[in-house]
Design a protein around this motif. Structure first.
Motif, PDB file in Angstrom:
ATOM      1  N   TYR A   1      -5.724  66.646  36.702  1.00  0.00           N
ATOM      2  CA  TYR A   1      -5.200  65.313  36.356  1.00  0.00           C
ATOM      3  C   TYR A   1      -3.692  65.258  36.580  1.00  0.00           C
ATOM      4  O   TYR A   1      -3.152  64.268  37.076  1.00  0.00           O
TER       5      TYR A   1
ATOM      6  N   ARG B   1      -2.171  58.612  34.328  1.00  0.00           N
ATOM      7  CA  ARG B   1      -3.011  59.746  34.760  1.00  0.00           C
ATOM      8  C   ARG B   1      -2.424  61.100  34.328  1.00  0.00           C
ATOM      9  O   ARG B   1      -3.143  62.083  34.212  1.00  0.00           O
TER      10      ARG B   1
ATOM     11  N   GLU C   1      -8.273  62.111  28.218  1.00  0.00           N
ATOM     12  CA  GLU C   1      -8.004  62.321  29.650  1.00  0.00           C
ATOM     13  C   GLU C   1      -9.234  61.941  30.485  1.00  0.00           C
ATOM     14  O   GLU C   1      -9.104  61.384  31.572  1.00  0.00           O
TER      15      GLU C   1
END
Ligand SMILES: Nc1ncnc2c1ncn2[C@@H]1O[C@H](COP(=O)(O)OP(=O)(O)O)[C@@H](O)[C@H]1O
Ligand SMILES: [Mg+2]
Length: 332
Positions: free
Chosen positions: A180, A284, A313
């Motif tokens: 991520y 993000r 997340e």
């Protein structure tokens, strides 16, 4: 801080204290003998920054934004700040009565979006080319610093430096988090950020720096903004990211919350496609995980919080797809 030092600081503003209540370290709600309620708060930034913040906020308020800031026409509002005996900077502002907006109320969220956009619009004239305290150029460095920090914690887990369940959890899920983090940096690269950064005077605006439900107050007059110590010059997407993060993080990343904020914002100010990309890059970045592993007071480094962060997340992927669709919809 002990009671009489608060009285001492208030006295410098010419205010006597009948009652004081500690909100948290460095923030006090005080009541004067004639029944007025004020907020006395320690500003962690230096004198230059405090002066700049004051100048900007007084100008923004002239354009009609509702802000919890001093009124220079009142005796206690004559000075931007006073120093405590220890040399700490304190500001005195009116205490705004009202309620905190709730992310469960889309009307509240829309109101926050409108207020933030009005603040940004007012900031355009307030700045008058004064680009001190710009943080526009720091995005890559900030993201990278957070990502490296998470990596050092992963290395620590590999050496079994935490409790066994935490070591196991981080070893198992760390690579996903780093994925991520890399995506966030890629998103930032492809967002047009570098071009924005090259033209700060064209794109920089006055940002609150920490928008979120706890920094707005709703009452009959409208939507007030409070808590200005993070005021800075930045891109508008930064403020939108903050307000979306703070409003959605405890509500399972329900996109309708973000949509209400953005709908409100766009009632007042224009957002272009690149603004959404910039927001996506920040969103993000695995900030929830970063908060947990860095052991902030309000978010302890526990298994429960690690699971909360991983869940966050994972929800952000589908959330960003909805944000993409929203950005592409004809009305935006
Ligand atoms: N001027 C004010 N008017 C009304 N409420 C305030 C005021 N200042 C602080 N508060 C309350 O105290 C809380 C913490 O103050 P804030 O300035 O936001 O500090 P922090 O930097 O910890 O976020 C706010 O969320 C709000 O509920
Ligand atoms: Mg706050």
């Amino acid at each position: 801080m002990i009671k009489h030092s608060i009285n001492g600081v208030a006295k410098q503003f010419g205010v006597r204290v009948r009652q004081q209540m500690k909100i948290r370290a460095g923030i006090y709600r005080i009541v004067t003998p004639d029944g007025r309620t004020l907020s006395l708060k320690r500003m962690p930034k230096g004198v230059g920054r405090a002066r700049w913040i004051d100048r900007m906020l007084l100008r923004v308020r002239q354009s009609g934004s509702l802000l919890a800031w001093r009124n220079p026409n009142r005796p206690e509002g004559r000075r931007a700040y006073h120093l405590s005996k220890k040399g700490e900077i304190f500001v005195l502002t009116p205490w705004i009565s009202g309620r905190k907006p709730s992310p469960r109320s889309l009307a509240d969220m829309r109101a926050c979006g409108v207020a933030l956009a009005r603040f940004h619009e007012a900031g355009l004239t307030a700045l008058k080319g004064n680009f001190a305290y710009s943080e526009m150029g720091t995005w890559f460095a900030t993201l990278r610093k957070r990502h490296c920090y998470i990596q050092t914690k992963m290395a620590n887990a590999r050496r079994n430096g935490f409790s066994q369940p935490i070591n196991r959890f981080i070893k198992q899920h760390g690579p996903e988090i780093i994925r991520y983090a890399r995506q966030a940096e890629e998103l930032l690269k492809s967002s047009g950020y570098l071009n924005y950064r090259r033209h700060p005077r064209k794109h920089g605006i006055l940002c609150h720096g920490d928008g979120g439900p706890s920094n707005f107050i709703l009452n009959d007059e409208g939507t007030y903004l409070i808590d200005f110590e993070t005021l800075r010059v930045d891109l508008r997407a930064y403020d939108l990211y903050r307000i979306i993060y703070n409003s959605c993080k405890d509500y399972q990343w329900d996109f309708s919350i973000a949509k209400a904020i953005l709908d409100g914002y766009r009632q007042v100010a224009y957002l272009d496609k690149r603004d959404y990309k910039l927001m996506s890059a920040w969103l993000r970045s695995p900030f929830s995980t970063y908060l947990v592993v860095s052991g902030f007071k309000r978010i302890p480094f526990t298994m429960k919080r690690l699971r909360w962060a991983l869940d966050s997340e994972r929800r952000i992927g589908p959330f960003l797809e909805e944000l993409d669709e929203y950005a592409a919809s004809p009305s935006s």
